[in-house]
Design a protein around this motif. Structure first.
Motif, PDB file in Angstrom:
ATOM      1  N   TYR A 201      30.850  48.875  45.915  1.00  0.00           N
ATOM      2  CA  TYR A 201      30.836  47.545  45.308  1.00  0.00           C
ATOM      3  C   TYR A 201      30.558  47.613  43.807  1.00  0.00           C
ATOM      4  N   ASP A 202      29.769  48.589  43.380  1.00  0.00           N
ATOM      5  CA  ASP A 202      29.570  48.785  41.944  1.00  0.00           C
ATOM      6  C   ASP A 202      30.885  49.177  41.265  1.00  0.00           C
ATOM      7  N   ALA A 205      33.157  46.153  40.948  1.00  0.00           N
ATOM      8  CA  ALA A 205      32.767  45.198  39.915  1.00  0.00           C
ATOM      9  C   ALA A 205      33.404  45.494  38.563  1.00  0.00           C
TER      10      ALA A 205
END
Length: 288
Positions: A201-202, A205
């Motif tokens: 998810y990082d 982003a």
């Protein structure tokens, strides 16, 4: 509120692009210097039974893992120690030095203070040629997703699989692998110490594409039942492996044991076995 939410607040004060990676990137002559700092507290970060030598080792390992994720060569480490009992200092510093030596870095100084709770703050520096710097941004659809070693071993130790205690208490920063992958030309990379799911998810982003993982391909902690091992591999923190994307033709990379676990996809989503992956893992949180 968790730490990633607070990062967004900090991004209103300084350039948010400076918060995208594991390290700050600073021009340094013909090279780039990367810099990272990490704070560890005894009650939240040092598992019960840890020796002071292991405390010092871990404090350095977390920072050098960030340096490795940028494709940089490790250089110098500074260690600030908020010390609760003076008799602990020697072994902490020896552990910190030994981790530096093992990773090809040098412990060059720091700070010392009295503190009610043992607190260590490590700062790591490294250097890299501009053309070999790897950021989290840069993944492209069609790239493979890979990791440098087994996932979930540290969390396995925390839930009682004692044969993984060494991986939990003496994590190995992948400095050699990070340099090799940077020179090889991987497209994006980060340290995975907060868990695979959160790390994906990082990456999501800061990229305009998504990530699809095949859980049957995850390198699992040995000696753990398969279903539990897969859960630990997806969501457990404390593994100091590198997560990276690369064109398929780039692999294998000599000198790096890489496990391909999925692919980069055009859709802006994180999937596991074709379904949305829960966004959870190791997070500092504030309540109230």
């Amino acid at each position: 509120m968790d730490e990633r939410g607070l990062h967004r607040l900090i991004g209103t004060i300084i350039d948010p692009e400076r918060l995208e990676d594991d390290c700050a990137v600073i021009p340094c002559g013909d090279l780039l210097m990367v810099a990272s700092t990490d704070m560890l507290h005894e009650t939240t970060d040092f598992p019960a039974g840890m020796t002071d030598w292991q405390v010092g080792w871990m404090a350095v390992a977390v920072t050098l893992s960030d340096v490795a994720s940028m494709g940089a060569a490790p250089g110098q480490v500074l260690l600030a120690v908020g010390l609760d009992r003076p008799e602990r200092l020697q072994e902490i510093m020896v552990g910190a030095r030994d981790c530096c030596v093992a990773a090809g870095a040098e412990l060059v100084g720091g700070d010392l203070d009295a503190h009610r709770e043992l607190t260590l703050v490590s700062t790591g520096l490294g250097t890299v040629a501009p053309e070999h710097l790897v950021r989290r941004r840069g993944a492209r659809p069609g790239d493979v997703i890979a990791v440098t070693g087994p996932l979930g071993e540290a969390e396995a130790a925390l839930v009682g699989y004692d044969h993984h205690r060494k991986e939990l208490l003496e994590p190995q920063p992948r400095t050699k692998e990070g340099e090799i992958l940077g020179r090889a030309g991987v497209s994006a990379m980060m340290d995975i110490s907060d868990g695979l799911a959160l790390s994906l998810y990082d990456l999501l982003a800061v990229n305009d594409c998504g990530f699809s993982v095949d859980t049957a391909r995850l390198p699992l902690p040995a000696g753990v039942p398969e279903d539990e091992a897969r859960e630990l591999a997806l969501y457990g923190g404390g593994d100091f492996e590198l997560l990276f994307s690369a064109p398929p033709a780039l692999l294998p990379v000599p000198g790096v044991e890489a496990h391909v676990i999925g692919e980069v996809i055009p859709e802006w989503v994180v999937l596991a076995d074709g379904e949305p992956l829960d966004r959870r893992g190791y997070l500092h949180e504030w309540n109230g």
